[in-house]
Scaffold this motif. Structure first.
Motif, PDB file in Angstrom:
ATOM      1  N   UNK A 195       0.830  -1.209   0.000  1.00  0.00           N
ATOM      2  CA  UNK A 195       0.000   0.000   0.000  1.00  0.00           C
ATOM      3  C   UNK A 195       0.865   1.259   0.000  1.00  0.00           C
ATOM      4  N   UNK A 196       1.751   1.470   0.992  1.00  0.00           N
ATOM      5  CA  UNK A 196       2.609   2.664   0.883  1.00  0.00           C
ATOM      6  C   UNK A 196       3.540   2.612  -0.322  1.00  0.00           C
ATOM      7  N   UNK A 197       3.954   1.404  -0.735  1.00  0.00           N
ATOM      8  CA  UNK A 197       4.791   1.313  -1.929  1.00  0.00           C
ATOM      9  C   UNK A 197       4.037   1.838  -3.150  1.00  0.00           C
ATOM     10  N   UNK A 198       2.742   1.503  -3.251  1.00  0.00           N
ATOM     11  CA  UNK A 198       1.945   1.955  -4.398  1.00  0.00           C
ATOM     12  C   UNK A 198       1.801   3.475  -4.406  1.00  0.00           C
ATOM     13  N   UNK A 199       1.556   4.053  -3.229  1.00  0.00           N
ATOM     14  CA  UNK A 199       1.467   5.512  -3.166  1.00  0.00           C
ATOM     15  C   UNK A 199       2.814   6.158  -3.446  1.00  0.00           C
ATOM     16  N   UNK A 200       3.893   5.538  -2.966  1.00  0.00           N
ATOM     17  CA  UNK A 200       5.221   6.047  -3.281  1.00  0.00           C
ATOM     18  C   UNK A 200       5.486   6.030  -4.770  1.00  0.00           C
ATOM     19  N   UNK A 201       5.033   4.956  -5.448  1.00  0.00           N
ATOM     20  CA  UNK A 201       5.170   4.866  -6.899  1.00  0.00           C
ATOM     21  C   UNK A 201       4.452   6.032  -7.582  1.00  0.00           C
ATOM     22  N   UNK A 202       3.200   6.272  -7.188  1.00  0.00           N
ATOM     23  CA  UNK A 202       2.412   7.316  -7.838  1.00  0.00           C
ATOM     24  C   UNK A 202       2.995   8.701  -7.585  1.00  0.00           C
ATOM     25  N   UNK A 214      -3.273  10.464   3.435  1.00  0.00           N
ATOM     26  CA  UNK A 214      -2.900   9.738   2.222  1.00  0.00           C
ATOM     27  C   UNK A 214      -4.038   9.756   1.207  1.00  0.00           C
ATOM     28  N   UNK A 215      -5.245   9.415   1.654  1.00  0.00           N
ATOM     29  CA  UNK A 215      -6.367   9.292   0.721  1.00  0.00           C
ATOM     30  C   UNK A 215      -6.767  10.636   0.135  1.00  0.00           C
ATOM     31  N   UNK A 216      -7.041  11.611   1.001  1.00  0.00           N
ATOM     32  CA  UNK A 216      -7.488  12.920   0.512  1.00  0.00           C
ATOM     33  C   UNK A 216      -6.379  13.629  -0.254  1.00  0.00           C
ATOM     34  N   UNK A 217      -5.158  13.521   0.254  1.00  0.00           N
ATOM     35  CA  UNK A 217      -4.053  14.182  -0.424  1.00  0.00           C
ATOM     36  C   UNK A 217      -3.806  13.640  -1.812  1.00  0.00           C
ATOM     37  N   UNK A 237      -5.952  12.147  -3.961  1.00  0.00           N
ATOM     38  CA  UNK A 237      -6.995  12.555  -4.909  1.00  0.00           C
ATOM     39  C   UNK A 237      -6.801  14.015  -5.315  1.00  0.00           C
ATOM     40  N   UNK A 238      -6.564  14.875  -4.320  1.00  0.00           N
ATOM     41  CA  UNK A 238      -6.339  16.284  -4.634  1.00  0.00           C
ATOM     42  C   UNK A 238      -5.070  16.508  -5.436  1.00  0.00           C
ATOM     43  N   UNK A 239      -4.039  15.725  -5.140  1.00  0.00           N
ATOM     44  CA  UNK A 239      -2.771  15.816  -5.847  1.00  0.00           C
ATOM     45  C   UNK A 239      -2.960  15.522  -7.328  1.00  0.00           C
ATOM     46  N   UNK A 280      -2.561   8.928 -10.087  1.00  0.00           N
ATOM     47  CA  UNK A 280      -2.588   9.219  -8.650  1.00  0.00           C
ATOM     48  C   UNK A 280      -3.979   8.981  -8.071  1.00  0.00           C
ATOM     49  N   UNK A 281      -4.998   9.451  -8.771  1.00  0.00           N
ATOM     50  CA  UNK A 281      -6.372   9.274  -8.298  1.00  0.00           C
ATOM     51  C   UNK A 281      -6.763   7.802  -8.315  1.00  0.00           C
ATOM     52  N   UNK A 282      -6.390   7.077  -9.367  1.00  0.00           N
ATOM     53  CA  UNK A 282      -6.762   5.669  -9.496  1.00  0.00           C
ATOM     54  C   UNK A 282      -6.145   4.825  -8.383  1.00  0.00           C
ATOM     55  N   UNK A 283      -4.878   5.054  -8.085  1.00  0.00           N
ATOM     56  CA  UNK A 283      -4.225   4.278  -7.027  1.00  0.00           C
ATOM     57  C   UNK A 283      -4.875   4.557  -5.678  1.00  0.00           C
ATOM     58  N   UNK A 284      -5.249   5.805  -5.430  1.00  0.00           N
ATOM     59  CA  UNK A 284      -5.928   6.132  -4.177  1.00  0.00           C
ATOM     60  C   UNK A 284      -7.246   5.369  -4.055  1.00  0.00           C
ATOM     61  N   UNK A 285      -8.001   5.313  -5.123  1.00  0.00           N
ATOM     62  CA  UNK A 285      -9.285   4.625  -5.087  1.00  0.00           C
ATOM     63  C   UNK A 285      -9.135   3.113  -4.895  1.00  0.00           C
ATOM     64  N   UNK A 286      -8.174   2.528  -5.577  1.00  0.00           N
ATOM     65  CA  UNK A 286      -8.000   1.073  -5.535  1.00  0.00           C
ATOM     66  C   UNK A 286      -7.481   0.606  -4.180  1.00  0.00           C
ATOM     67  N   UNK A 287      -6.575   1.356  -3.591  1.00  0.00           N
ATOM     68  CA  UNK A 287      -5.917   0.896  -2.364  1.00  0.00           C
ATOM     69  C   UNK A 287      -6.587   1.373  -1.078  1.00  0.00           C
ATOM     70  N   UNK A 288      -7.619   2.201  -1.183  1.00  0.00           N
ATOM     71  CA  UNK A 288      -8.238   2.765   0.024  1.00  0.00           C
ATOM     72  C   UNK A 288      -8.734   1.700   1.006  1.00  0.00           C
ATOM     73  N   UNK A 289      -9.438   0.632   0.558  1.00  0.00           N
ATOM     74  CA  UNK A 289      -9.878  -0.378   1.533  1.00  0.00           C
ATOM     75  C   UNK A 289      -8.712  -1.011   2.292  1.00  0.00           C
ATOM     76  N   UNK A 290      -7.633  -1.333   1.599  1.00  0.00           N
ATOM     77  CA  UNK A 290      -6.476  -1.925   2.270  1.00  0.00           C
ATOM     78  C   UNK A 290      -5.828  -0.919   3.215  1.00  0.00           C
TER      79      UNK A 290
END
Length: 396
Positions: A209-216, A274-277, A279-281, A370-380
């Protein structure tokens, strides 16, 4: 652990990132001096080969450091190797020996060593107590500060000549190699070998999860580092100095806000920032691509920086939350693998899209990812994120 120690480590991280970003604003001029064509494709190759080395060697440095129970000797080796590579690049131009292929090989060598200095400097901040959000906020402000100043200073240095940024980078990395040896080493020695250390963090799926956000996040940084440079030149007719200042509109707020927002996540948790940032990013990146003037683009870059600062230190803090003390080097190495892949993707995919389909398509992909990764990983993210920084989060 004192606040002064955190500040000194942050200074090391700052310098390493500062040297990396010096070359970006006028990369076309540097490539031309090194024997390549001053095109987006050649610039992509020069930036991408360094990031490829980051991907290959990041976790190796971290796992080796965990195994030995030391960080500092490896940071010294990484900074020294980077110094040698930059000086060799400059010498190849001055002496007329070699061509652009040699330059790419030296760039790979530089990346293989510099990632050790960078990743393990961040890991030394992970080793401190005082709150994971604070420590990674300190890393984030150093990363963002190095990037914020590296771009505009690099743009000014190009006015002195195409080799000026890499000569300054060599000098600063040599200073890092000396200065870091005065810091205490707080790494925890482990008994596993390097392969077991790497397998250990691979066996923690929550880290994805943090790796995916780091990637984006790094995808966006790489995108602006290359595509943004050429876009601002072509769309607004800016020179390297002007491009550096426009990039600074992103990197300055990105740097200044990371420490307070990282510390805030120790109080309110990791999920919302992480989530709100994210999507806005992503939305702000799209806004930059649609901006009709330099002024509106600058405002968009400021928004990108603010929202990026809401995400970046918190994702690194989440990595620290999820691993044991003796896995931090390998875990941060893994985070930097994904981050480097993201940075590389931002350069390669962004450059390819901009060349074939135009700049707007490239901006849409960068922001949409960035938005897509936030949406996909939010439950995890809800499942794995702790409410606070963990049991070692007490300030001393």
């Amino acid at each position: 652990m004192s606040r002064a120690e955190r500040a000194r480590l942050s200074a090391v991280v700052f310098v390493v990132l500062f040297t990396q970003l010096l070359v970006y604003p006028g990369v076309d001029r540097l490539v031309d001096a090194l024997g390549g064509a001053p095109t987006i494709d050649a610039g992509t190759a020069f930036l991408a080969v360094q990031l490829g080395a980051f991907v290959l060697f990041s976790a190796v440095w971290g796992a080796l450091s965990d195994r030995v129970g030391r960080r500092i000797p490896f940071i010294v080796a990484g900074a020294t190797g980077g110094t040698v590579a930059y000086l060799a690049l400059a010498a190849s131009v001055v002496t007329g020996v070699g061509d652009f292929r040699i330059a790419l090989a030296l760039r790979f060598f530089e990346g293989a060593f510099t990632i050790g200095a960078f990743s393990l400097s961040v890991t030394m901040l992970m080793d401190l107590d005082g709150g994971h959000g604070k420590n990674m906020g300190a890393a984030g402000i150093a990363i963002g500060g190095g990037a914020a100043l590296g771009a505009p200073v690099g743009g000014q240095l190009y006015a002195l000549g195409p080799l000026a940024p890499i000569l300054v980078a060599a000098g600063l990395l040599s200073i890092v190699a000396v200065a870091v040896s005065t810091l205490p080493d707080r790494a925890t020695e482990q008994r596993r070998d390097i392969a077991e250390a790497i397998d250990g963090f691979r066996g923690r799926p929550g880290l994805l999860v943090p790796f995916a956000f780091g990637f984006a996040d790094r995808f966006a940084a790489g995108f602006f580092g290359l595509v943004g440079t050429f876009y601002f030149r072509d769309a607004f007719g800016l020179d390297p100095a002007g491009i550096g200042l426009l990039l600074a509109c992103f990197f300055v707020p990105f740097a200044l806000l990371q420490y307070p927002l990282g510390a805030l996540s120790d109080r309110i948790g990791r999920v919302f920032p992480i989530a709100a940032g994210s999507v806005g990013f992503g939305a702000a990146i799209l806004g930059v691509g649609l901006a009709p003037t330099v002024s509106s683009a600058a405002l968009g870059m400021v928004a990108v920086g603010v929202l990026g600062a809401l995400v970046a230190p918190v994702t690194m803090a989440l990595v620290t939350d999820l691993v044991d003390d003796d896995e931090r080097g390998a875990a941060m190495g893994g985070f930097n693998i994904f981050g480097s892949l993201g940075f590389l993707g931002g350069i390669l995919v962004g450059g390819w899209l901009a060349t074939r389909y135009g700049y707007l398509a490239a901006f849409v992909v960068a922001g949409g990812l960035e938005i897509a990764i936030a949406m996909v990983t939010l439950p995890a993210l809800f499942r794995i994120a702790p409410r606070t920084s963990g049991p070692r989060g007490t300030e001393k």
